[in-house]
Design an enzyme around this catalytic site. Structure first.
Site, PDB file in Angstrom:
ATOM      1  N   HIS A 355       0.839  -1.188   0.000  1.00  6.78           N
ATOM      2  CA  HIS A 355       0.000   0.000   0.000  1.00  6.78           C
ATOM      3  C   HIS A 355       0.879   1.246   0.000  1.00  6.78           C
ATOM      4  O   HIS A 355       1.823   1.338   0.782  1.00  6.78           O
ATOM      5  CB  HIS A 355      -0.895   0.037   1.242  1.00  6.78           C
ATOM      6  CG  HIS A 355      -1.997  -0.962   1.230  1.00  6.78           C
ATOM      7  ND1 HIS A 355      -2.351  -1.712   2.339  1.00  6.78           N
ATOM      8  CD2 HIS A 355      -2.851  -1.354   0.243  1.00  6.78           C
ATOM      9  CE1 HIS A 355      -3.367  -2.498   2.035  1.00  6.78           C
ATOM     10  NE2 HIS A 355      -3.681  -2.306   0.769  1.00  6.78           N
ATOM     11  N   TYR A 556       4.269   0.297   4.464  1.00  6.86           N
ATOM     12  CA  TYR A 556       5.008  -0.846   5.035  1.00  6.86           C
ATOM     13  C   TYR A 556       4.165  -2.121   5.065  1.00  6.86           C
ATOM     14  O   TYR A 556       4.222  -2.889   6.013  1.00  6.86           O
ATOM     15  CB  TYR A 556       5.532  -0.512   6.442  1.00  6.86           C
ATOM     16  CG  TYR A 556       6.192   0.835   6.531  1.00  6.86           C
ATOM     17  CD1 TYR A 556       7.460   1.047   5.993  1.00  6.86           C
ATOM     18  CD2 TYR A 556       5.555   1.923   7.122  1.00  6.86           C
ATOM     19  CE1 TYR A 556       8.066   2.298   6.047  1.00  6.86           C
ATOM     20  CE2 TYR A 556       6.144   3.170   7.184  1.00  6.86           C
ATOM     21  CZ  TYR A 556       7.402   3.362   6.640  1.00  6.86           C
ATOM     22  OH  TYR A 556       8.001   4.599   6.692  1.00  6.86           O
ATOM     23  N   HIS A 557       3.407  -2.334   3.993  1.00  3.72           N
ATOM     24  CA  HIS A 557       2.530  -3.503   3.921  1.00  3.72           C
ATOM     25  C   HIS A 557       3.008  -4.481   2.847  1.00  3.72           C
ATOM     26  O   HIS A 557       2.209  -5.027   2.088  1.00  3.72           O
ATOM     27  CB  HIS A 557       1.082  -3.074   3.637  1.00  3.72           C
ATOM     28  CG  HIS A 557       0.480  -2.257   4.726  1.00  3.72           C
ATOM     29  ND1 HIS A 557      -0.668  -1.513   4.567  1.00  3.72           N
ATOM     30  CD2 HIS A 557       0.864  -2.062   6.007  1.00  3.72           C
ATOM     31  CE1 HIS A 557      -0.959  -0.894   5.704  1.00  3.72           C
ATOM     32  NE2 HIS A 557      -0.041  -1.216   6.592  1.00  3.72           N
ATOM     33  N   MET A 558       4.319  -4.704   2.779  1.00  3.23           N
ATOM     34  CA  MET A 558       4.834  -5.642   1.776  1.00  3.23           C
ATOM     35  C   MET A 558       4.204  -7.021   1.998  1.00  3.23           C
ATOM     36  O   MET A 558       4.132  -7.506   3.126  1.00  3.23           O
ATOM     37  CB  MET A 558       6.354  -5.755   1.868  1.00  3.23           C
ATOM     38  CG  MET A 558       7.090  -4.454   1.677  1.00  3.23           C
ATOM     39  SD  MET A 558       7.252  -3.581   3.256  1.00  3.23           S
ATOM     40  CE  MET A 558       7.541  -1.916   2.627  1.00  3.23           C
TER      41      MET A 558
END
Length: 625
Positions: A355, A556-558
């Site tokens: 995201h 930081y939604h890898m």
């Protein structure tokens, strides 16, 4: 008790000094001493999980990664008393600093962070140093739940029904909702009464913010003015505005380690090895079965064997990296870096989703009510935090409310919004150009030109976050050296539809600041043109198309780099029971397995995946007894 208290104070001040630097934040020593005195029950060093000095040669299960998923798995698998479990974590312990919500950005680029940076690309992150996005990931027991902003968002029911439609049986909304509820200890009495969607008594504390500025309520009123409902975003309807729900407990961070590991620290069948960097999954050359893990601890190479399974819960970067280091991945790439192919798995490291939001959308206001750090982070607020467990230090860097809305590219009649607004009583300038700038990796030139004149001014911020990106990145190995960081290619905004959606989200964010509700605070958009886009007329589509590529913020939604799928999907890495195709005895249980990213912040879904994954393991192995 006195000796233990002294140890807490001494250790915490040392940690703060290492993290922040002597004299940078004068209130920190006072905060730590006050915390230690008034919250000794929480800060007792004996409350930390113990590290196993001597390890067995063999365990039933080896879990690689002590983050959100690994912490849950360690808890749930050791519920079976005859199973022995080893949890390997490359980092160390949480500290008192990591517990304080407002200090989360101080942890970026600290010893608790892997400090990953992506490859430079022209499509996004043009305002960052070397045009490289900063991918903060937790290198600590509890993983990224120790560094995140504690936002508890489950996602949309359609996310999971879509997973199921891809052939992933057992992953529809009705299947996964019980696992969300299994973890939850909801502290809002109104929500807790809604037992269809919420529960109490789980390990993970979820609560409302102990502290809000007057802007928080105004955000919801502005949402109503725009025609949206006030909702429980983890309930029946996602579209609308709401106060955030947080993974907090008594005003402090409730990380996955605090929630799931500390309560079981005395279980005899759990060994925890911290500062242990996994380097390879061992497989049998004939059967390809995973039978152990190689790792580095105290500078020495060690090998531990798994009788039943090796479980990778190292996250969407490290899990595929470790698979590729072990010969499980795209054969052509493995051969290029000199790794012997154990199993050709083309999907490992591919399908990366994240995201992104546009940073720096700030609105100046006329009232001294926002979170200006120089005004609020002081000795008085430190004492208030320690004694009463509230006040501005409990704020999650100003995140107060959330909105899920649909741009013109989504079906507004369907409750599957494509945009999330993170509404904050602060913005990039609120700390005078120190930690936010550093955490986001902004260049000095960009920051000074765009925000220099409004340093420490009262503002609120809107961070429009695109929920269902079509762009796909990837992770691959730099070399066969397990200590080399992998190559990370984000590919943000390479799909034209993503540009359109994010642009419309920015336009809606500007319109939000124009509502009568926000105007009552004197709100006016900080319309300083961003570098590289000054030649384009402000507020035009062309300007926004340029601007969104400058201050591109990862949230930081890898995820999705070892996707779950059916055997006929050549890019699927794991089956619906999270077993790696072609490698018996190996599972992946973390954000990697998502086929598509969920509609919102992903920590809650990762915990759900681990809860369900633990049950899948129990069902397989206990049925054989």
């Amino acid at each position: 008790m006195a000796a233990g208290l002294l140890a807490v104070i001494t250790g915490a001040i040392k940690a703060a000094t290492l993290l922040l630097g002597v004299g940078k934040v004068a209130f920190i020593p006072t905060l730590i001493v006050a915390l230690a005195y008034y919250n000794y029950d929480l800060m007792d060093p004996e409350n930390q999980p113990r590290v196993a000095r001597v390890l067995r040669k063999e365990y039933d299960f080896i879990i690689v990664g002590g983050g959100s998923a690994g912490s849950v798995l360690a808890n749930r698998l050791t519920e079976v008393p005859e199973w022995n479990v080893l949890l390997l974590e490359a980092g160390g312990y949480e500290t008192e600093i990591t517990d304080v919500p407002i200090l989360s950005l101080y942890l970026h680029k600290s010893k608790y962070d892997w400090k990953y940076r992506t490859q430079p690309q022209d499509s996004a992150c043009q305002a960052m140093v070397d045009k490289r996005c900063c991918w903060t990931r937790g290198k600590v027991l509890g993983g990224s739940s120790v560094l995140n902003t504690m936002l508890y968002i489950r996602g949309n029911r359609r996310d999971f029904d879509q997973w199921e439609s891809f052939g992933n049986y057992g992953w529809g909304w009705d299947d996964v909702l019980p696992y969300f509820k299994k973890s939850e200890d909801q502290r809002n009495p109104y929500l807790a009464r809604n037992t269809k969607y919420h529960s109490t008594g789980g390990y993970l504390t979820v609560q409302d913010a102990p502290f809000n500025t007057p802007l928080g309520v105004a955000f919801l009123q502005a949402g109503e003015e725009m025609g949206y409902d006030i909702v429980d975003v983890n309930g029946a309807q996602q579209t609308g505005f709401a106060f955030y729900q947080y993974t907090m407990r008594r005003g402090t961070r409730c990380s996955a380690a605090k929630a799931f590991i500390r309560p079981i620290r005395s279980r005899k069948n759990l060994d925890i090895a911290l500062w242990s960097h996994a380097t390879k999954v061992l497989t049998d050359p004939e059967t390809k079965r995973a039978y152990g893990v190689e790792f580095i601890r105290e500078g020495k190479r060690q090998v531990i064997f798994a009788q039943k399974e090796v479980i990778l819960s190292a996250g969407a970067i490290n899990s595929p990296q470790l698979m590729m280091l072990s010969g499980i991945g795209p054969s052509k790439h493995l051969e290029e870096v000199g790794i012997k192919v154990v199993h050709d798995a083309p999907g490992v490291g591919q399908n990366l989703q994240d995201h992104i939001a546009v940073g720096g959308l700030a609105f100046l206001i006329d009232h001294e009510i926002s979170l200006v750090m120089s005004r609020l982070v002081n000795i008085n607020s430190a004492l208030r935090y320690a004694i009463t467990e509230d006040g501005p230090l409990t704020s999650s860097v100003g995140l107060e409310a959330v909105a899920f809305i649909s741009t013109k590219y989504a079906n507004a009649s369907d409750d599957w919004p494509d945009m999330e607004f993170m509404l904050t009583s602060s913005s990039t300038n609120s700390d005078g150009g120190t930690h936010v700038k550093n955490a986001h990796g902004l260049t000095n030139e960009f920051y000074n030109e765009v925000f220099g004149r409004i340093n420490n001014k009262d503002v609120f911020g809107v961070f429009p976050m695109m929920l269902r990106p079509k762009s796909r990145g990837f992770v691959k190995l730099k070399s066969a050296n397990p200590l080399d960081y992998p190559i990370m290619v984000h590919n943000y905004l390479t799909h034209p539809d993503d540009v359109d959606v994010l642009r419309e989200g920015v336009k809606a964010a500007v319109a939000f600041g124009e509502t009568a509700t926000m105007r009552r605070f004197g709100a006016r958009f900080h319309s300083k043109p961003v570098p590289n886009c000054k030649h384009i007329p402000l507020f035009t589509d062309d300007y926004w198309n340029c601007a969104i590529r400058q201050y591109t913020m990862t949230i930081y939604h890898m995820s999705c780099t070892a996707k779950m799928g059916t055997p006929d999907d050549p890019m699927a890495v794991v089956d619906p029971e999270l077993r790696v195709y072609g490698v018996p005895g190996l599972r992946v249980i973390d954000a990697s397995i998502m086929p598509t990213i969920t509609n919102g912040n992903i920590n809650a879904p990762v915990i759900m995946i681990a809860e369900k994954g633990a049950d899948l393991i129990k069902q397989q192995w206990l049925s054989k007894v």
